[in-house]
Design an enzyme around this catalytic site. Structure first.
Site, PDB file in Angstrom:
ATOM      1  N   HIS A 288       1.179  -1.144  -0.019  1.00  0.00           N
ATOM      2  CA  HIS A 288       0.384  -0.070  -0.110  1.00  0.00           C
ATOM      3  C   HIS A 288       1.310   0.941   0.068  1.00  0.00           C
ATOM      4  O   HIS A 288       2.068   1.103   0.439  1.00  0.00           O
ATOM      5  CB  HIS A 288      -1.157   0.270   1.119  1.00  0.00           C
ATOM      6  N   CYS A 304       2.777  -4.452   7.575  1.00  0.00           N
ATOM      7  CA  CYS A 304       2.899  -4.532   5.650  1.00  0.00           C
ATOM      8  C   CYS A 304       3.373  -4.126   4.711  1.00  0.00           C
ATOM      9  O   CYS A 304       4.686  -3.993   5.287  1.00  0.00           O
ATOM     10  CB  CYS A 304       1.439  -4.194   5.377  1.00  0.00           C
TER      11      CYS A 304
END
Length: 329
Positions: A288, A304
């Site tokens: 992301h 992440c």
């Protein structure tokens, strides 16, 4: 600089690159920069390094934020480019590398840009630091025209201001100097699809590979965190979500977040996961963007795989459902 106290020291201050006067910083100084053995060693922003960063960005070997300064992201981008072009992978900005970079693109590194109405109309928002307070906003938009323009052209806000002394960024019709990062592929040509993604934890980079194993792109990445460490092994892309919401789960246990219930933060470039989410076949884990591009590639993440917004947007156009993703230690 301290006053010169003797003639010998005065001579040294004239000859030593560390004490050299700052170079002019404008469009011509950057576009006309040529490699030299001392180039890029300045303590100030370097025209040579600005040009090198722009050329690497356009070749899809991302240096992260273009800031005209030496750093680990730039060194990693140079090393990846050297490996892909069959050069000695030492991460050094040398004459052979400079020639290869300039062969890749003849477009100028900096261009003049006229600020448009949509650049300044907003709405611009003051984004709170705390996640719980961000949940009260209708959209996590840009905080200012400077932030919007810097991100559009992959630049550090300080560099944007340094290249445009005395200029305002909130007036449509004004001309400013920006990085020419959009001169990549042929107009209208879609990028080739990635055959495999490799996320290299030790190097803090993400590599996008073609079917023949060659490197299509390399991006600096912040990978995992103490609260939410990165997985290992092989996985796949499940979906791509532009402009995503962000849902905080108290099970993450992020420092400074006291909420005991799940809460949601609305979309926007300053959303905790930035402008794009690439969902992976690992529960609640993805690739992301970020509201803080200058921290990408550093040991900083809320879990992440975090890229700059512009890098994850580019990558999202090259992946599809089922694209393999390997986490390498």
């Amino acid at each position: 600089m301290k006053p010169v106290v003797c003639a010998a020291l005065g001579l040294f201050s004239l000859l030593s690159p560390a004490f050299a006067a700052p170079q002019p910083l404008d469009l011509d100084a950057v576009n006309k920069s040529e490699w030299s053995a001392e180039g890029g060693n300045e303590k100030e922003i370097s025209p040579l390094l600005i040009k090198a960063q722009v050329l690497l960005d356009r070749a899809r070997f991302s240096p992260g934020v273009i800031d005209g300064r030496k750093g680990e992201n730039l060194q990693n981008a140079i090393e990846a480019f050297e490996k892909a072009r069959g050069l000695k992978p030492d991460g050094a900005l040398d004459e052979e590398l400079w020639r290869k970079l300039n062969e890749a693109s003849a477009e100028p590194a900096l261009i003049a840009y006229t600020i448009r109405d949509e650049d300044v109309k907003g709405p611009f928002v003051k984004v709170p630091d705390k996640l719980e307070e961000q949940a009260s906003l209708d959209r996590l938009g840009y905080s200012s025209p400077e932030e919007l323009l810097a991100e559009r052209f992959h630049m550090d806000q300080d560099l944007l201001k340094a290249l445009n002394p005395g200029k305002r960024f909130d007036e449509a019709g004004a001309s400013i100097v920006v990085a020419n990062v959009e001169a990549k592929a042929e107009p209208g040509k879609q990028p080739e699809k990635v055959a495999k993604i490799e996320i290299v934890k030790s190097e803090r980079v993400l590599r996008a590979l073609a079917k023949d194993g060659s490197v299509m792109a390399v991006y600096p990445a912040s990978i995992g965190s103490e609260e939410k460490p990165a997985p290992s092994g092989s996985h796949t892309v499940r979906a791509v979500a532009p402009n995503p919401n962000y849902t905080y789960n108290p099970e993450y246990g992020f420092k400074g977040v006291k909420a005991k219930e799940k809460f949601e933060i609305k979309p926007g470039p300053n959303n905790p996961v930035g402008s794009t989410w690439i969902d992976l076949s690992v529960e609640s884990f993805g690739i992301h963007g970020t509201p803080e591009p200058e921290k990408v590639g550093k040991v900083y993440s809320q879990g992440c795989v975090r890229l700059t917004n512009w890098d994850v947007e580019e990558l999202s156009k090259m992946v599809e459902k089922g694209t393999p993703v390997a986490f390498l230690d």
